[in-house]
Design a protein around this motif. Structure first.
Motif, PDB file in Angstrom:
ATOM      1  N   LEU A 305       0.830  -1.204   0.000  1.00  0.00           N
ATOM      2  CA  LEU A 305       0.000   0.000   0.000  1.00  0.00           C
ATOM      3  C   LEU A 305       0.863   1.253   0.000  1.00  0.00           C
ATOM      4  N   ALA A 306       1.919   1.279   0.820  1.00  0.00           N
ATOM      5  CA  ALA A 306       2.802   2.450   0.877  1.00  0.00           C
ATOM      6  C   ALA A 306       3.506   2.682  -0.452  1.00  0.00           C
ATOM      7  N   LEU A 307       3.960   1.610  -1.084  1.00  0.00           N
ATOM      8  CA  LEU A 307       4.619   1.738  -2.392  1.00  0.00           C
ATOM      9  C   LEU A 307       3.619   2.185  -3.459  1.00  0.00           C
ATOM     10  N   ALA A 308       2.380   1.719  -3.358  1.00  0.00           N
ATOM     11  CA  ALA A 308       1.360   2.064  -4.361  1.00  0.00           C
ATOM     12  C   ALA A 308       1.046   3.545  -4.359  1.00  0.00           C
ATOM     13  N   VAL A 309       1.049   4.171  -3.173  1.00  0.00           N
ATOM     14  CA  VAL A 309       0.711   5.594  -3.092  1.00  0.00           C
ATOM     15  C   VAL A 309       1.952   6.482  -3.147  1.00  0.00           C
ATOM     16  N   ALA A 310       3.097   5.879  -3.512  1.00  0.00           N
ATOM     17  CA  ALA A 310       4.365   6.620  -3.629  1.00  0.00           C
ATOM     18  C   ALA A 310       4.697   7.343  -2.324  1.00  0.00           C
ATOM     19  N   ALA A 311       4.557   6.646  -1.212  1.00  0.00           N
ATOM     20  CA  ALA A 311       4.845   7.235   0.097  1.00  0.00           C
ATOM     21  C   ALA A 311       6.329   7.575   0.206  1.00  0.00           C
ATOM     22  N   PRO A 312       6.663   8.670   0.873  1.00  0.00           N
ATOM     23  CA  PRO A 312       8.078   8.996   1.090  1.00  0.00           C
ATOM     24  C   PRO A 312       8.725   7.942   1.990  1.00  0.00           C
ATOM     25  N   LEU A 313      10.052   7.963   2.039  1.00  0.00           N
ATOM     26  CA  LEU A 313      10.790   6.934   2.767  1.00  0.00           C
ATOM     27  C   LEU A 313      10.341   6.769   4.217  1.00  0.00           C
ATOM     28  N   PRO A 314      10.095   7.842   5.003  1.00  0.00           N
ATOM     29  CA  PRO A 314       9.674   7.626   6.395  1.00  0.00           C
ATOM     30  C   PRO A 314       8.368   6.842   6.504  1.00  0.00           C
ATOM     31  N   LEU A 315       7.394   7.136   5.637  1.00  0.00           N
ATOM     32  CA  LEU A 315       6.129   6.399   5.695  1.00  0.00           C
ATOM     33  C   LEU A 315       6.303   4.967   5.202  1.00  0.00           C
ATOM     34  N   LEU A 316       7.133   4.788   4.172  1.00  0.00           N
ATOM     35  CA  LEU A 316       7.411   3.435   3.696  1.00  0.00           C
ATOM     36  C   LEU A 316       8.083   2.621   4.799  1.00  0.00           C
ATOM     37  N   ALA A 317       9.040   3.223   5.489  1.00  0.00           N
ATOM     38  CA  ALA A 317       9.730   2.527   6.571  1.00  0.00           C
ATOM     39  C   ALA A 317       8.755   2.168   7.697  1.00  0.00           C
ATOM     40  N   THR A 318       7.792   3.044   7.981  1.00  0.00           N
ATOM     41  CA  THR A 318       6.787   2.753   9.002  1.00  0.00           C
ATOM     42  C   THR A 318       5.919   1.567   8.591  1.00  0.00           C
ATOM     43  N   ALA A 319       5.523   1.549   7.325  1.00  0.00           N
ATOM     44  CA  ALA A 319       4.724   0.424   6.824  1.00  0.00           C
ATOM     45  C   ALA A 319       5.518  -0.877   6.903  1.00  0.00           C
ATOM     46  N   MET A 320       6.800  -0.812   6.567  1.00  0.00           N
ATOM     47  CA  MET A 320       7.644  -2.001   6.651  1.00  0.00           C
ATOM     48  C   MET A 320       7.798  -2.453   8.098  1.00  0.00           C
ATOM     49  N   PHE A 321       7.951  -1.487   9.005  1.00  0.00           N
ATOM     50  CA  PHE A 321       8.064  -1.803  10.432  1.00  0.00           C
ATOM     51  C   PHE A 321       6.816  -2.548  10.923  1.00  0.00           C
ATOM     52  N   LEU A 322       5.637  -2.032  10.597  1.00  0.00           N
ATOM     53  CA  LEU A 322       4.399  -2.657  11.038  1.00  0.00           C
ATOM     54  C   LEU A 322       4.217  -4.037  10.415  1.00  0.00           C
ATOM     55  N   SER A 323       4.656  -4.184   9.191  1.00  0.00           N
ATOM     56  CA  SER A 323       4.611  -5.508   8.567  1.00  0.00           C
ATOM     57  C   SER A 323       5.496  -6.485   9.336  1.00  0.00           C
ATOM     58  N   GLY A 324       6.674  -6.024   9.759  1.00  0.00           N
ATOM     59  CA  GLY A 324       7.540  -6.870  10.576  1.00  0.00           C
ATOM     60  C   GLY A 324       6.906  -7.254  11.896  1.00  0.00           C
ATOM     61  N   VAL A 325       6.183  -6.321  12.508  1.00  0.00           N
ATOM     62  CA  VAL A 325       5.437  -6.627  13.730  1.00  0.00           C
ATOM     63  C   VAL A 325       4.475  -7.788  13.478  1.00  0.00           C
ATOM     64  N   GLY A 326       3.730  -7.677  12.377  1.00  0.00           N
ATOM     65  CA  GLY A 326       2.757  -8.719  12.049  1.00  0.00           C
ATOM     66  C   GLY A 326       3.401 -10.066  11.789  1.00  0.00           C
ATOM     67  N   VAL A 327       4.548 -10.064  11.126  1.00  0.00           N
ATOM     68  CA  VAL A 327       5.229 -11.322  10.825  1.00  0.00           C
ATOM     69  C   VAL A 327       5.653 -12.033  12.102  1.00  0.00           C
ATOM     70  N   THR A 328       6.178 -11.297  13.088  1.00  0.00           N
ATOM     71  CA  THR A 328       6.610 -11.933  14.328  1.00  0.00           C
ATOM     72  C   THR A 328       5.421 -12.412  15.150  1.00  0.00           C
ATOM     73  N   VAL A 329       4.349 -11.623  15.219  1.00  0.00           N
ATOM     74  CA  VAL A 329       3.155 -12.052  15.953  1.00  0.00           C
ATOM     75  C   VAL A 329       2.636 -13.362  15.363  1.00  0.00           C
ATOM     76  N   PHE A 330       2.561 -13.426  14.046  1.00  0.00           N
ATOM     77  CA  PHE A 330       2.114 -14.679  13.432  1.00  0.00           C
ATOM     78  C   PHE A 330       3.148 -15.787  13.615  1.00  0.00           C
ATOM     79  N   GLY A 331       4.423 -15.483  13.323  1.00  0.00           N
ATOM     80  CA  GLY A 331       5.443 -16.520  13.272  1.00  0.00           C
ATOM     81  C   GLY A 331       5.642 -17.228  14.593  1.00  0.00           C
TER      82      GLY A 331
END
Length: 440
Positions: A305-331
């Motif tokens: 979603l962040a890449l689709a809306v051409a988010a700047p690096l700080p917002l992209l990094a935040t989206a990546m961070f939250l994705s990492g949160v989700g991966v560990t909770v599931f994993g």
């Protein structure tokens, strides 16, 4: 002479067996190289004039042998000493990456070199991964699973931070060849560590044919609806995530951001999310294991979603961070569920079917990533990946066993369910198949 009691710090870390410590350390080392290698490979293809489609083909070339050989790797790991399988696979992967690094550094790498050697790396992973999964499950007792698995994931995920950041920085500074050389060295060092795993704790070779072993593993896998439903969900999710991380992300970074360095920072933010959540999961023992785990899966689509809306690096990094949160909770919750429900002698085979299903569509997803971007536009393809991730996260909750699978009594001192059928390595497959720890 009366034996002395172990010191307090020894008792405090009694859950960390010698094999657990060695395997975790080796996983961190090999993970450092592996985190940077996909970035280096993508930019090696583009540096040679390759297109997005060719980046997808190279990624698919690695995934295809992984899919084809995983079940064989699982059967071997349940028949042979698991550390032997892992050492051989690590050495093979290290040598193949060393050859690829030499070709890239020498300026002689052609597309077919990248395809063949990426395929060799995928074959090495297919032999290594089921043995690794079986080893880490085997080295942790059920009572310590909820404490040990988050620590393992934290170590594994910490390597993602350093490896992604280092891989992106080195690719930008000195070129992708040196990152591939580092990956080769990490594989060989990890192999040398795994050589010292204690052989007496490994599965002994079994009689009978490998075909019979594969059939037994399949029955064990297919008898659990919660297991194959989640794996089916991940077969599509992994294809979408692979397209985003291996193809679309580097392209967006090159076209709209600062190139390899910025993409490496975004991947490092993902790694930070993985690690900090591991600290939480070491203390949090949710009752409904897969229900909580799947809430983490809802975060997987944020990078697309962040890449689709051409988010700047700080917002992209935040989206990546939250994705990492989700991966560990599931994993972490997924590892606890497998350790709780799967008999020890089946760990590697069930792990292989798990990964086989999860990666089954990944080669197609990455191979079609370029054509999809051509047909839908880059933003359209990213929006499609984000939407698919969200819909699948919601759909899997329709399965009652996913919502109701619960932590069993006695795990890490908990008493979370009224289930009396606690799991051990000697439990029969039939008992596991018919009496999962479900709560209303």
């Amino acid at each position: 002479m009366q034996s002395q009691s172990p010191p307090p710090h020894s008792r405090r870390f009694a859950w960390a067996s010698r094999n657990f410590r060695i395997q975790t350390a080796a996983t961190v080392i090999s993970g450092l190289g592996n985190a940077g290698a996909p970035i280096a490979t993508a930019f090696a293809v583009m540096g040679g004039g390759g297109s997005a489609t060719e980046v997808g083909y190279v990624t698919a070339a690695r995934l295809l042998p992984t899919v084809l050989l995983l079940v064989i790797g699982g059967a071997l790991a349940d028949r042979l000493p698991r550390h032997h399988v892992m050492v051989a696979a690590n050495v093979f992967s290290g040598l193949s990456q060393a050859v690829l690094a030499a070709l890239v550094l020498g300026g002689h790498a052609r597309l077919w070199h990248l395809l063949v050697l990426s395929a060799a790396g995928g074959a090495g992973y297919a032999l290594y991964s089921p043995a690794s999964g079986g080893m880490i499950m085997q080295s942790v007792s059920q009572e310590h699973a909820a404490r040990a698995f988050p620590v393992f994931r934290m170590g594994q995920n910490a390597a993602q931070i350093g490896g992604a950041a280092l891989g992106g920085a080195l690719t930008a500074a000195v070129g992708p060849g040196w990152v591939l050389a580092l990956d080769a060295a990490c594989f060989l060092l990890a192999a040398s560590l795994r050589f010292f795993l204690e052989a007496e704790t490994m599965s002994a070779p079994e009689g009978g044919s490998m075909v019979r072993d594969l059939r037994e593993g399949w029955r064990e896998f297919a008898s659990r609806r919660w297991l194959w439903v989640v794996v089916l969900q991940f077969s599509v999710l992994v294809a979408c995530i692979g397209a985003v991380e291996s193809v679309y992300g580097p392209i967006v970074a090159k076209e709209r951001l600062g190139g390899a360095g910025d993409w490496g920072l975004a991947m490092a933010a993902y790694g930070v999310g993985l690690v900090v959540t591991g600290v939480l999961m070491a203390r949090w023992r949710p009752r409904r294991i897969l229900l909580v785990g799947n809430w983490g899966v809802f975060l997987f689509g944020l990078p697309a979603l962040a890449l689709a809306v051409a988010a700047p690096l700080p917002l992209l990094a935040t989206a990546m961070f939250l994705s990492g949160v989700g991966v560990t909770v599931f994993g972490v919750n997924w590892m606890v569920a497998l350790r709780q429900e799967i008999p020890e002698e089946m760990f590697s085979r069930v792990s292989a079917y798990d990964e086989l299903g999860s990666y089954s569509l990944a080669p197609i997803g990455t191979a079609l990533a370029g054509p999809a971007a051509d047909a839908l536009g880059l933003s359209g393809a990213l929006w499609a990946c984000a939407l698919i991730s969200l819909l699948l996260s919601a759909a899997v909750l329709l399965e009652p066993q996913v919502r109701r699978l619960a932590r069993k009594s006695g795990a890490d001192g908990t008493n979370d369910t009224n289930s009396a059928n606690s799991t051990s390595g000697t439990s029969t497959p039939a008992a596991h198949a018919t009496e999962p720890a479900l709560v209303p």
